[in-house]
Design a protein around this motif. Structure first.
Motif, PDB file in Angstrom:
ATOM      1  N   LEU A  30      55.588 -17.686  41.562  1.00 11.65           N
ATOM      2  CA  LEU A  30      55.567 -18.767  40.573  1.00 11.65           C
ATOM      3  C   LEU A  30      54.161 -18.996  40.029  1.00 11.65           C
ATOM      4  CD1 LEU A  30      58.017 -21.368  42.151  1.00 11.65           C
ATOM      5  CD2 LEU A  30      58.362 -20.013  40.087  1.00 11.65           C
ATOM      6  N   LEU A  31      53.175 -18.955  40.910  1.00 10.04           N
ATOM      7  CA  LEU A  31      51.797 -19.114  40.471  1.00 10.04           C
ATOM      8  C   LEU A  31      51.387 -17.990  39.527  1.00 10.04           C
ATOM      9  CD1 LEU A  31      49.153 -20.718  40.765  1.00 10.04           C
ATOM     10  CD2 LEU A  31      48.573 -19.208  42.668  1.00 10.04           C
ATOM     11  N   TRP A  34      53.061 -18.548  36.138  1.00  4.32           N
ATOM     12  CA  TRP A  34      52.423 -19.638  35.407  1.00  4.32           C
ATOM     13  C   TRP A  34      51.090 -19.182  34.821  1.00  4.32           C
ATOM     14  CZ3 TRP A  34      47.707 -22.020  36.186  1.00  4.32           C
ATOM     15  CH2 TRP A  34      47.462 -23.123  35.367  1.00  4.32           C
ATOM     16  N   ALA A  35      50.293 -18.475  35.609  1.00  2.00           N
ATOM     17  CA  ALA A  35      48.989 -18.005  35.130  1.00  2.00           C
ATOM     18  C   ALA A  35      49.168 -17.037  33.963  1.00  2.00           C
ATOM     19  CB  ALA A  35      48.224 -17.332  36.267  1.00  2.00           C
ATOM     20  N   SER A  37      51.700 -16.923  31.749  1.00  8.26           N
ATOM     21  CA  SER A  37      52.113 -17.651  30.546  1.00  8.26           C
ATOM     22  C   SER A  37      50.954 -18.490  30.001  1.00  8.26           C
ATOM     23  CB  SER A  37      53.326 -18.524  30.821  1.00  8.26           C
ATOM     24  OG  SER A  37      52.987 -19.617  31.652  1.00  8.26           O
ATOM     25  N   HIS A  38      50.137 -19.023  30.880  1.00  4.72           N
ATOM     26  CA  HIS A  38      48.975 -19.812  30.454  1.00  4.72           C
ATOM     27  C   HIS A  38      47.984 -18.927  29.699  1.00  4.72           C
ATOM     28  CE1 HIS A  38      46.111 -23.084  30.524  1.00  4.72           C
ATOM     29  NE2 HIS A  38      45.198 -22.262  31.018  1.00  4.72           N
TER      30      HIS A  38
END
Length: 112
Positions: A30-31, A34-35, A37-38
């Motif tokens: 998940l991390l 997220w990174a 997509s960021h």
């Protein structure tokens, strides 16, 4: 293998360790998502800002070019059409620079 763990009374601990490992792997996944997509959002924002800056520069250059064109046109329409701006424009476009001397201002034409 499971029978050995059952005899030793370690099956509960193994299940908990495996569950903890799976939970840690899920958190890391998940991390990472997220990174990723960021980063993509930041790249898109940077590209948008770059395009905006490029368009501003294009508009500024077009305005400067239009102002120079108007200045040259005004100088040509004024009086006898002699000015340094008209002479410079003629030099940029003429095949024979000597033909442009007719646009030199009178004070500069006498100096030559």
């Amino acid at each position: 293998m499971i029978e050995l763990l059952t005899r030793l009374g370690l099956t509960g601990r193994v299940h908990r360790v495996l569950a903890a490992i799976a939970l840690a792997a899920a958190c890391l996944a998940l991390l990472w998502l997220w990174a990723r997509s960021h980063d993509e959002k930041q790249q898109a924002a940077g590209a948008s800002a770059q395009r905006e800056g490029d368009l501003r520069e294009t508009i500024n250059r077009a305005e400067q070019g239009n102002a120079a064109r108007v200045e040259i046109q005004d100088a040509f329409n004024r009086g006898d059409g002699r000015s340094a701006a008209v002479y410079d424009q003629c030099l940029r476009t003429a095949r024979t620079p000597a033909n442009c001397e007719r646009f030199l201002p009178r004070e500069q034409a006498t100096d030559r």
